[in-house]
Design a protein around this motif. Sequence first.
Motif, short mmCIF file in Angstrom:
data_model
loop_
_atom_site.label_atom_id
_atom_site.label_comp_id
_atom_site.label_asym_id
_atom_site.label_seq_id
_atom_site.Cartn_x
_atom_site.Cartn_y
_atom_site.Cartn_z
N ASN A 188 7.22 4.17 6.12
CA ASN A 188 7.63 2.78 5.96
C ASN A 188 7.58 2.07 7.31
N ILE A 189 7.36 0.76 7.27
CA ILE A 189 7.46 -0.05 8.47
C ILE A 189 8.93 -0.47 8.62
N VAL A 190 9.55 -0.03 9.70
CA VAL A 190 10.98 -0.29 9.87
C VAL A 190 11.25 -1.39 10.89
N GLU A 191 10.31 -1.61 11.81
CA GLU A 191 10.49 -2.65 12.81
C GLU A 191 9.14 -3.26 13.16
N MET A 192 9.18 -4.52 13.62
CA MET A 192 7.95 -5.19 14.01
C MET A 192 8.29 -6.32 14.99
N GLY A 193 7.52 -6.41 16.05
CA GLY A 193 7.76 -7.47 17.03
C GLY A 193 7.11 -7.09 18.36
N VAL A 241 0.83 -1.21 0.00
CA VAL A 241 0.00 0.00 0.00
C VAL A 241 0.87 1.26 0.00
N SER A 242 0.59 2.14 -0.95
CA SER A 242 1.23 3.46 -0.99
C SER A 242 0.13 4.51 -1.03
N PHE A 243 0.48 5.71 -0.56
CA PHE A 243 -0.55 6.77 -0.52
C PHE A 243 0.11 8.15 -0.53
N HIS A 244 -0.51 9.04 -1.29
CA HIS A 244 -0.18 10.47 -1.21
C HIS A 244 -1.45 11.25 -1.47
N TYR A 245 -1.53 12.44 -0.93
CA TYR A 245 -2.71 13.28 -1.13
C TYR A 245 -2.69 13.83 -2.55
N SER A 246 -3.88 13.98 -3.13
CA SER A 246 -3.98 14.44 -4.52
C SER A 246 -3.41 15.84 -4.70
N SER A 247 -3.46 16.66 -3.65
CA SER A 247 -2.93 18.02 -3.74
C SER A 247 -1.42 18.07 -3.56
N ARG A 248 -0.82 16.95 -3.07
CA ARG A 248 0.64 16.91 -2.85
C ARG A 248 1.17 15.57 -3.36
N GLU A 249 1.26 15.47 -4.65
CA GLU A 249 1.62 14.19 -5.26
C GLU A 249 3.06 13.80 -4.99
N THR A 250 3.93 14.79 -4.73
CA THR A 250 5.34 14.47 -4.51
C THR A 250 5.62 14.07 -3.06
N TYR A 290 -9.92 7.59 2.83
CA TYR A 290 -9.14 7.82 1.60
C TYR A 290 -8.91 6.48 0.94
N GLU A 291 -8.58 6.53 -0.35
CA GLU A 291 -8.27 5.32 -1.10
C GLU A 291 -6.76 5.25 -1.33
N PRO A 292 -6.15 4.06 -1.22
CA PRO A 292 -4.71 3.95 -1.48
C PRO A 292 -4.37 4.40 -2.90
N THR A 293 -3.22 5.03 -3.04
CA THR A 293 -2.74 5.42 -4.36
C THR A 293 -2.40 4.16 -5.17
N SER A 294 -1.82 3.18 -4.50
CA SER A 294 -1.54 1.88 -5.13
C SER A 294 -1.60 0.81 -4.04
N GLY A 295 -1.70 -0.43 -4.47
CA GLY A 295 -1.84 -1.52 -3.52
C GLY A 295 -3.29 -1.69 -3.09
N GLN A 296 -3.52 -2.59 -2.15
CA GLN A 296 -4.89 -2.82 -1.68
C GLN A 296 -4.89 -3.30 -0.24
N ILE A 297 -6.08 -3.18 0.37
CA ILE A 297 -6.29 -3.64 1.74
C ILE A 297 -7.30 -4.78 1.69
N LEU A 298 -6.96 -5.91 2.33
CA LEU A 298 -7.84 -7.08 2.34
C LEU A 298 -8.44 -7.25 3.74
N ILE A 299 -9.73 -7.52 3.78
CA ILE A 299 -10.44 -7.80 5.02
C ILE A 299 -10.98 -9.22 4.94
N ASP A 300 -10.45 -10.10 5.79
CA ASP A 300 -10.83 -11.53 5.76
C ASP A 300 -10.65 -12.11 4.36
#
Length: 546
Positions: A517-522, A306-315, A353-363
């Motif tokens: 970004n996710i940098v750590e998990m545990g 999943v990636s995301f940016h606001y339409s008014s700030r694409e960069t 909001y909708e992701p710019t790319s990628g998707q979210i899955l529920i079950d």
Amino acid sequence: MGYLFCIWCTSFCCSGATTVFKRNAKILVLLCLTSGICSGIRGCCFSIANMILVKRMREKLYSSLLFQDISFFDSETVGDLTSRLGSDCQQVSRVIGNDLNMILRNILQGTGALVYLFILSWPLALSTLTICSFLATVILFYGQYQKKAAALTQEFTASANEVTQETFSLMRTVRVYGTEKQELGRYQQWLKNLADISWRQSVAYGLWGFSFNTLYHSTQVIAVLVGGASIMAGHITAEKLTKFILYCEWLIYATWWVGDNLSNLMQSVGASEKVFRLMDLLPSDQVLSKGMKLQKLRGHIEFVNVSFHYSSRETAHILQHVNMTIYPNEVVAIVGLSGSGKSTLVNLLLRLYEPTSGQILIDGFPLKELDIKWFREQIGYVGQEPRLFRMDVSSNIRYGCTRDINQEDVELAAKQAYAHEFISSLPNGYQTLVDDELLSGGQKQRIAIARAILRDPSILILDEATSALDAESEHNVKGILRASNSGLKKKRTIIVIAHRLSTIQAADRVVVMDAGNIVEMGSHFELLQKDGLYARLTNRQAEAFA
């Protein structure tokens, strides 16, 4: 004998004239009453039509705004939208209530006068019609200017309203920082812009008045000169010329009133341009689309690239290729520095909001394919700054709950959120009307937590929901959240965005984010041993409280 005959003839003639006079007087009285009744009926009908117009316009505009995407409200200010609903709609109400009414009346009167002028003398009527044509041209230019000026006036008024609304809502901040003169200066600047527009409108109105009076007196001069020449030539009589001048006055003044009301009409059109643009907006696709409803929501959540940016700030990339899985009944804490994308993950999960790319899955099903209204009913959400509605406490806790509940359920949810005690101490208990001065930030958060608990959701999201709670209340609320997964009721997936160590330690898993970004998990202890970003954040917090 001849004398008596003359007297009889005279009496007969006088009697005949009296009869005609009385008949004509009766006709005039009847016409007068008919005119008054018709005028009253017309005014009443236009007034009713005006009321219906404004009501439907406000309903349509409010409905249109209510079903827009959240991104729409990111680009529009509250003051501007409330100004459109208020003053702009009221401005449009003049169209039917006054302007169209008067324009219709004066067009009919002017048309009748023009027809009679042609009957009396078509050469004189043509000269008058030529002058009226010049007058109509001036009216069109003046009306177009008024339309543009009205649009600017409404824009500046909305901006001024935004300043006042913002200042009054942040009055404590203004008072503490002593920026009263600065805020007054902002407001005065918009008033100056409004005054400039009003000044130009006044000048334009003066030019319009000058044009009308010049052309009006020109009509009188032409009528006298041409009419006098026609009398001397024997083409018309003095009586016809008098009638002509009288009806000419009616025509000119009918043209004047049409022009004046038309300029007001153009102002209303200018003021309503944005109103109609907002009314024409299509509802959000989420409202229109009907998706799937699962038999049971387990709460298995997957973020897939999943990636995301606001339409008014694409960069400015808020999230970049995030992959994460949250298992059913798991308690996951998301931590990171401010602006790292924690709340954005929640906003995407809620489909604000909708992701710019990628998707979210529920079950296992794409979130886009689920019925969004049904899905949100399965979620309990408590934000960083919970806002309560100006209604009683009980209604605030019940807000948005679709299942059948009673007052006992409301009080049970309040007890679980440790809000029952302070609610009971309020002047009217659960029926106390909420306002900003009545409750503290922590009390508002506990009511918001009670609202989320009352829904008995499959997914519970707490976005810094304990930030305004004292240590004891936070400990109690965390105890209830742990109990919610202990099997007493249905288990649920819990997502917590928090900075406090006590809240983080209670989580099954900690997700650390940095720069989208996710940098750590545990687990809490695993991440401490890695001595990475999470360990540094934890050490800084420990030092801050040391």
